[in-house]
Design a protein around this motif. Structure first.
Motif, mmCIF file in Angstrom:
data_model
loop_
_atom_site.group_PDB
_atom_site.id
_atom_site.type_symbol
_atom_site.label_atom_id
_atom_site.label_comp_id
_atom_site.label_asym_id
_atom_site.label_seq_id
_atom_site.Cartn_x
_atom_site.Cartn_y
_atom_site.Cartn_z
ATOM 1 N N LYS A 152 -3.557 11.670 48.200
ATOM 2 C CA LYS A 152 -3.498 12.214 46.832
ATOM 3 C C LYS A 152 -4.130 13.602 46.774
ATOM 4 C CE LYS A 152 -5.156 9.507 43.705
ATOM 5 N NZ LYS A 152 -5.851 8.438 42.960
ATOM 6 N N ALA A 153 -5.269 13.769 47.435
ATOM 7 C CA ALA A 153 -5.941 15.077 47.436
ATOM 8 C C ALA A 153 -5.084 16.133 48.119
ATOM 9 C CB ALA A 153 -7.300 14.967 48.123
ATOM 10 N N ILE A 154 -4.455 15.764 49.217
ATOM 11 C CA ILE A 154 -3.598 16.719 49.927
ATOM 12 C C ILE A 154 -2.395 17.087 49.068
ATOM 13 C CG2 ILE A 154 -2.066 17.018 51.915
ATOM 14 C CD1 ILE A 154 -4.084 15.363 53.553
ATOM 15 N N LEU A 155 -1.763 16.096 48.460
ATOM 16 C CA LEU A 155 -0.604 16.383 47.599
ATOM 17 C C LEU A 155 -0.998 17.264 46.418
ATOM 18 C CD1 LEU A 155 1.371 13.034 47.443
ATOM 19 C CD2 LEU A 155 2.221 15.240 48.226
ATOM 20 N N GLY A 156 -2.159 17.002 45.849
ATOM 21 C CA GLY A 156 -2.626 17.815 44.724
ATOM 22 C C GLY A 156 -3.012 19.224 45.123
ATOM 23 N N ARG A 171 6.813 11.727 50.044
ATOM 24 C CA ARG A 171 5.688 10.975 49.473
ATOM 25 C C ARG A 171 6.074 10.250 48.191
ATOM 26 N NH1 ARG A 171 3.150 8.841 52.646
ATOM 27 N NH2 ARG A 171 4.566 9.684 54.123
ATOM 28 N N THR A 172 7.245 10.553 47.612
ATOM 29 C CA THR A 172 7.688 9.794 46.435
ATOM 30 C C THR A 172 8.045 8.362 46.819
ATOM 31 O OG1 THR A 172 9.993 10.514 46.640
ATOM 32 C CG2 THR A 172 8.542 11.853 45.236
ATOM 33 N N ARG A 173 8.126 8.094 48.115
ATOM 34 C CA ARG A 173 8.383 6.741 48.608
ATOM 35 C C ARG A 173 7.127 6.131 49.231
ATOM 36 N NH1 ARG A 173 12.995 9.702 50.431
ATOM 37 N NH2 ARG A 173 12.096 9.796 52.499
ATOM 38 N N ASP A 174 5.979 6.684 48.920
ATOM 39 C CA ASP A 174 4.711 6.213 49.462
ATOM 40 C C ASP A 174 4.446 4.774 49.008
ATOM 41 O OD1 ASP A 174 2.080 7.763 50.684
ATOM 42 O OD2 ASP A 174 1.547 5.998 49.519
ATOM 43 N N VAL A 175 3.697 4.027 49.792
ATOM 44 C CA VAL A 175 3.391 2.637 49.441
ATOM 45 C C VAL A 175 2.440 2.542 48.249
ATOM 46 C CG1 VAL A 175 3.817 1.723 51.751
ATOM 47 C CG2 VAL A 175 1.530 2.519 51.147
ATOM 48 N N ALA A 176 1.630 3.564 48.012
ATOM 49 C CA ALA A 176 0.664 3.554 46.915
ATOM 50 C C ALA A 176 1.260 4.218 45.678
ATOM 51 C CB ALA A 176 -0.611 4.265 47.323
ATOM 52 N N GLU A 177 1.188 3.520 44.560
ATOM 53 C CA GLU A 177 1.739 4.044 43.304
ATOM 54 C C GLU A 177 1.050 5.342 42.879
ATOM 55 O OE1 GLU A 177 2.034 2.772 38.613
ATOM 56 O OE2 GLU A 177 1.775 1.210 40.113
ATOM 57 N N ASP A 178 -0.273 5.429 43.078
ATOM 58 C CA ASP A 178 -1.020 6.637 42.713
ATOM 59 C C ASP A 178 -0.506 7.860 43.471
ATOM 60 O OD1 ASP A 178 -2.519 4.847 41.297
ATOM 61 O OD2 ASP A 178 -4.346 5.082 42.489
ATOM 62 N N VAL A 179 -0.198 7.670 44.739
ATOM 63 C CA VAL A 179 0.295 8.774 45.564
ATOM 64 C C VAL A 179 1.684 9.190 45.091
ATOM 65 C CG1 VAL A 179 0.901 9.511 47.912
ATOM 66 C CG2 VAL A 179 -1.103 8.058 47.538
ATOM 67 N N ARG A 181 2.831 8.944 42.102
ATOM 68 C CA ARG A 181 2.646 9.654 40.828
ATOM 69 C C ARG A 181 2.263 11.118 41.067
ATOM 70 N NH1 ARG A 181 -1.533 6.944 38.425
ATOM 71 N NH2 ARG A 181 -0.096 5.241 38.026
ATOM 72 N N ILE A 182 1.325 11.351 41.988
ATOM 73 C CA ILE A 182 0.907 12.723 42.308
ATOM 74 C C ILE A 182 2.082 13.500 42.908
ATOM 75 C CG2 ILE A 182 -0.654 14.129 43.721
ATOM 76 C CD1 ILE A 182 -2.079 12.727 41.440
ATOM 77 N N ALA A 183 2.871 12.862 43.731
ATOM 78 C CA ALA A 183 4.037 13.537 44.322
ATOM 79 C C ALA A 183 5.008 13.970 43.235
ATOM 80 C CB ALA A 183 4.727 12.619 45.326
#
Length: 189
Positions: A152-156, A171-179, A181-183
């Motif tokens: 998340k920090a890297i994407l931001g 990263r829009t297909r990341d396993v974590a929903e938070d990630v 969202r940031i993507a």
């Protein structure tokens, strides 16, 4: 600067993120980014010396110190206005140190290092960031990072360009929903 250094050592020791320590860190960052009209050069000199002092602490064995160093550097760099100046030597040193910290064994340190590197990215002549060492490191780490907070920090922090958009889309297909969202937020920018 000497008094500030002594006071800071007390805020570096707690390993957990408590409210009091976070307030001290926020005060230090606010103090450093404040620039009164007429003494901007003095503020730049202070920040130059202060950031240099922090960079000397990045190799500490104590993870709390490495975390606080990266956290304060990220706060100062991202809080400084566009008119603030740092020397080329300090810029290069910060880049080298934070690129080293982005590979730290502790995820919170890696996340704060990514936030610090955000402001140091350089688009180059083509303005697509494809030749930037920081952007290259971000792209490489996005594919291999296991910790979602670091992703998340890297994407931001990643500069959005034609070069980096495929990594963000992935990263829009990341396993974590938070990630994810940031993507999506990064893509809307």
């Amino acid at each position: 600067l000497t008094d500030l250094r002594a006071a800071m050592h007390l805020s570096f020791t707690p390993a957990q993120r408590d409210l009091c320590t976070e307030r001290v860190v926020r005060f230090i960052v606010t103090f450093c980014v404040w620039r009164e009209e007429g003494i901007e050069e003095d503020a730049d000199e202070f920040n130059e010396a202060f950031l240099g002092f922090l960079l000397n602490l990045h190799v500490a064995k104590e993870k709390a110190i490495r975390f606080r160093v990266c956290q304060i550097i990220a706060g100062v760099l991202n809080g400084l206005g566009p008119e603030a100046e740092i020397s080329d030597d300090l810029y290069e040193r910060m880049t080298d140190v934070m690129l080293e910290r982005i590979r730290d064994k502790m995820p919170p340190v890696r996340a704060q290092a990514a936030r610090a590197l955000s402001r140091l990215q350089d688009g180059g002549e083509t303005d697509d960031f494809s030749q930037d060492d920081i952007t290259q490191a971000f792209v490489e780490l996005l594919g291999s990072e296991k910790n979602k907070e670091v992703r998340k920090a890297i994407l931001g922090s990643l500069a959005i360009s034609d070069y980096t958009i495929p990594c963000v889309v992935e990263r829009t297909r990341d396993v974590a929903e938070d990630v994810r969202r940031i993507a999506f937020l990064a893509l809307t920018s």
